[in-house]
Design an enzyme around this catalytic site. Structure first.
Site, mmCIF file in Angstrom:
data_model
loop_
_atom_site.group_PDB
_atom_site.id
_atom_site.type_symbol
_atom_site.label_atom_id
_atom_site.label_comp_id
_atom_site.label_asym_id
_atom_site.label_seq_id
_atom_site.Cartn_x
_atom_site.Cartn_y
_atom_site.Cartn_z
ATOM 1 N N HIS A 147 -45.272 -38.819 17.995
ATOM 2 C CA HIS A 147 -44.417 -39.919 18.470
ATOM 3 C C HIS A 147 -44.795 -41.483 17.796
ATOM 4 O O HIS A 147 -46.095 -41.387 17.431
ATOM 5 C CB HIS A 147 -44.356 -39.936 19.813
ATOM 6 C CG HIS A 147 -43.576 -38.816 20.460
ATOM 7 N ND1 HIS A 147 -43.200 -38.807 21.857
ATOM 8 C CD2 HIS A 147 -42.807 -37.787 19.850
ATOM 9 C CE1 HIS A 147 -42.500 -37.548 22.037
ATOM 10 N NE2 HIS A 147 -42.382 -36.955 20.695
ATOM 11 N N GLU A 192 -46.326 -44.031 19.201
ATOM 12 C CA GLU A 192 -47.572 -44.501 19.763
ATOM 13 C C GLU A 192 -48.849 -43.754 19.179
ATOM 14 O O GLU A 192 -49.816 -44.300 18.703
ATOM 15 C CB GLU A 192 -47.629 -44.070 21.386
ATOM 16 C CG GLU A 192 -46.595 -45.044 22.093
ATOM 17 C CD GLU A 192 -45.233 -44.360 22.218
ATOM 18 O OE1 GLU A 192 -44.921 -44.381 23.217
ATOM 19 O OE2 GLU A 192 -45.017 -43.295 21.408
ATOM 20 N N TRP A 209 -6.816 -49.621 -0.432
ATOM 21 C CA TRP A 209 -7.993 -49.631 0.520
ATOM 22 C C TRP A 209 -7.410 -50.822 1.446
ATOM 23 O O TRP A 209 -6.724 -51.906 1.178
ATOM 24 C CB TRP A 209 -9.098 -50.067 -0.051
ATOM 25 C CG TRP A 209 -9.811 -48.838 -0.799
ATOM 26 C CD1 TRP A 209 -9.777 -48.755 -2.196
ATOM 27 C CD2 TRP A 209 -10.606 -47.919 -0.394
ATOM 28 N NE1 TRP A 209 -10.580 -47.632 -2.605
ATOM 29 C CE2 TRP A 209 -11.070 -46.983 -1.429
ATOM 30 C CE3 TRP A 209 -10.614 -47.122 1.017
ATOM 31 C CZ2 TRP A 209 -11.680 -46.036 -1.258
ATOM 32 C CZ3 TRP A 209 -11.573 -46.230 0.921
ATOM 33 C CH2 TRP A 209 -12.030 -45.601 -0.291
ATOM 34 N N ARG A 236 -23.149 -44.510 8.413
ATOM 35 C CA ARG A 236 -23.332 -43.004 8.186
ATOM 36 C C ARG A 236 -24.756 -42.735 7.936
ATOM 37 O O ARG A 236 -25.172 -41.681 8.535
ATOM 38 C CB ARG A 236 -22.523 -42.618 6.964
ATOM 39 C CG ARG A 236 -20.890 -42.723 6.941
ATOM 40 C CD ARG A 236 -20.376 -42.171 5.633
ATOM 41 N NE ARG A 236 -18.893 -42.205 5.629
ATOM 42 C CZ ARG A 236 -18.229 -41.640 4.881
ATOM 43 N NH1 ARG A 236 -18.704 -41.217 3.571
ATOM 44 N NH2 ARG A 236 -16.819 -41.671 4.942
ATOM 45 N N ASP A 269 -6.670 -37.300 2.499
ATOM 46 C CA ASP A 269 -7.555 -38.140 1.711
ATOM 47 C C ASP A 269 -8.387 -37.336 0.967
ATOM 48 O O ASP A 269 -8.998 -37.864 -0.028
ATOM 49 C CB ASP A 269 -8.348 -38.910 2.965
ATOM 50 C CG ASP A 269 -7.627 -40.054 3.497
ATOM 51 O OD1 ASP A 269 -6.298 -40.269 2.922
ATOM 52 O OD2 ASP A 269 -7.872 -40.519 4.475
ATOM 53 N N LEU A 293 -17.221 -37.209 2.758
ATOM 54 C CA LEU A 293 -17.957 -37.628 3.665
ATOM 55 C C LEU A 293 -19.265 -37.742 3.489
ATOM 56 O O LEU A 293 -20.151 -37.171 4.104
ATOM 57 C CB LEU A 293 -17.513 -36.811 4.898
ATOM 58 C CG LEU A 293 -16.000 -36.845 5.331
ATOM 59 C CD1 LEU A 293 -15.698 -35.865 6.430
ATOM 60 C CD2 LEU A 293 -15.667 -38.183 5.602
ATOM 61 N N SER A 328 -7.793 -26.584 14.242
ATOM 62 C CA SER A 328 -7.589 -25.714 15.140
ATOM 63 C C SER A 328 -7.187 -24.214 14.553
ATOM 64 O O SER A 328 -7.612 -23.223 14.963
ATOM 65 C CB SER A 328 -6.633 -26.351 16.110
ATOM 66 O OG SER A 328 -7.044 -27.325 16.780
#
Length: 385
Positions: A61, A63, A182, A196, A212, A216, A237
């Site tokens: 971490h 610290e 755009w 992102r 489109d 990504l 789905s």
């Protein structure tokens, strides 16, 4: 993200030391999940002895990184950290143990750790060891912004959901023909790629894939740190994603997951052979992917922050279930018109304005001719201590 030892510059105030700690935390934003991004600084008499940020899961971490950088000079020094030091054994030992062992004289921290494993908190343990503890104010809300995704997952079990869309002055995200390239300008689109770079996953619906054919990925030339390509999640789905879709290309950096309900077996077999994650989830009342179940799955996998760039159907479903925590709305000075041109949210929507889900406007930014509005759900406590 490696620890650094500095003899210069000197800091003359608590605020300057805290600012250095905040910058350390910002340097690992989006790189530490399921842990929060934290920054720490060790100093004495204005001299910076060591500084550091939380390392990827399994690493030390912030610290501990800062203490190791300072070495034996930590004895009698002060520690500044953006988050309350942890008190429990996780992948690594408690930071409070390292602080006590290093001989730190005083610990100044800003935000409380919302992890339930923190118990009574670090302050009691540190004071019992004779260490002075000071609680600092978040100077401009930047620490709350960094910690909100972690806090959301800890409290709800799901990642924080940030929705991004670009729309015209008359509230359209595409023309009546479906054209959307755009709406916003290059500077706004650059900001999207910066976003992102800070999230764990990016989600779209299958309608966006069909319309489109996006990749990504994160595209930033000459970025100051190695790029992050977040997990790509497609809500599909019934398995309509074409096998030649760009985001299924095995050469793309990062990974792709498709969340589905009842796909064709051959389609699943082909995607699995390519290394694509196919997750078959329960359907909702309409037979579509249960979004709550999907978000909980992502949370169990340790993802703190999800960016949604889907179309009106996906955004409308998230809004209807009150699953939107934050909105980044880019508004371009254009008029489209047309009753068939879609707005950001589809679905049935609310009947009465009194039932509209309230949001709090947190920031307004300008990128060339575009305006970015950043708002958070009024009932989302993730930005509060």
């Amino acid at each position: 993200m490696s620890p650094s030892v500095y003899q210069e510059p000197l800091v003359s105030s608590t605020s300057e030391a805290l600012d250095l700690a905040i910058r350390q935390a910002q340097s690992v934003s989006g790189r530490t999940s399921p842990n929060p991004p934290v920054g720490a600084v060790v100093s004495r008499a204005g001299a910076i002895l060591g500084m550091g940020a939380t390392q990827p899961p399994g690493g030390p971490h912030a610290e501990v990184v800062a203490l190791r950088a300072a070495g034996s000079a930590s004895y009698g020094a002060e520690l500044y950290t953006t988050l309350e030091p942890c008190t429990f054994h996780g992948r690594t030992p408690p930071c409070t143990e390292a602080i006590i062992a290093a001989g730190i004289r005083r610990v100044s921290y800003v935000a409380r750790d919302s992890d339930p494993r923190i118990g009574v908190g670090a302050e009691q343990q540190l004071r019992a060891a004779g260490i002075e503890v000071v609680r600092l104010l978040d100077p401009n809300g930047s620490i709350a912004d960094l910690l909100a995704p972690f806090r959301c997952r800890v409290h709800t079990g799901r990642p924080l959901v940030t929705v991004k869309y670009a729309m015209t002055l008359d509230g359209r995200i595409a023309t009546s023909s479906g054209d959307s390239r755009w709406i916003s300008g290059p500077s706004s689109r650059h900001q999207v790629h910066l976003l992102r770079d800070r999230v764990d996953a990016i989600m779209v619906g299958v309608g966006t894939v069909l319309a489109d054919n996006p990749e990504l990925t994160t595209r930033l030339e000459g970025h100051w740190r190695p790029l992050r390509h977040p997990l790509r999640v497609v809500v599909d789905s019934y398995g309509r994603t074409p096998l030649n879709a760009r985001l299924l290309d095995p050469k793309l950096p990062g990974q792709t997951m498709i969340a589905t309900v009842a796909p064709a077996a051959a389609w699943v077999e082909e995607l699995t052979a390519r290394g694509i994650q196919v997750e078959q989830l329960p359907g909702d009342a309409a037979g579509q992917v249960d979004l709550q179940a999907l978000l909980m799955l992502l949370g169990r996998r340790g993802l703190n922050h999800l960016l949604v760039e889907g179309g009106a159907t996906l955004l409308g479903s998230l809004a209807a279930q009150a699953l939107i925590d934050e909105i980044h709305a880019f508004i371009a000075p254009k008029l489209v018109g047309g009753t068939a041109a879609p707005g950001p949210l589809g679905g049935v929507g609310v009947t009465l304005m009194a039932d509209a889900h309230p949001f709090l406007l947190r920031r307004v930014e300008r990128y060339d001719q575009d305006v970015l509005l950043i708002a958070t759900a009024a009932d989302a406590a993730w930005w509060n201590d």
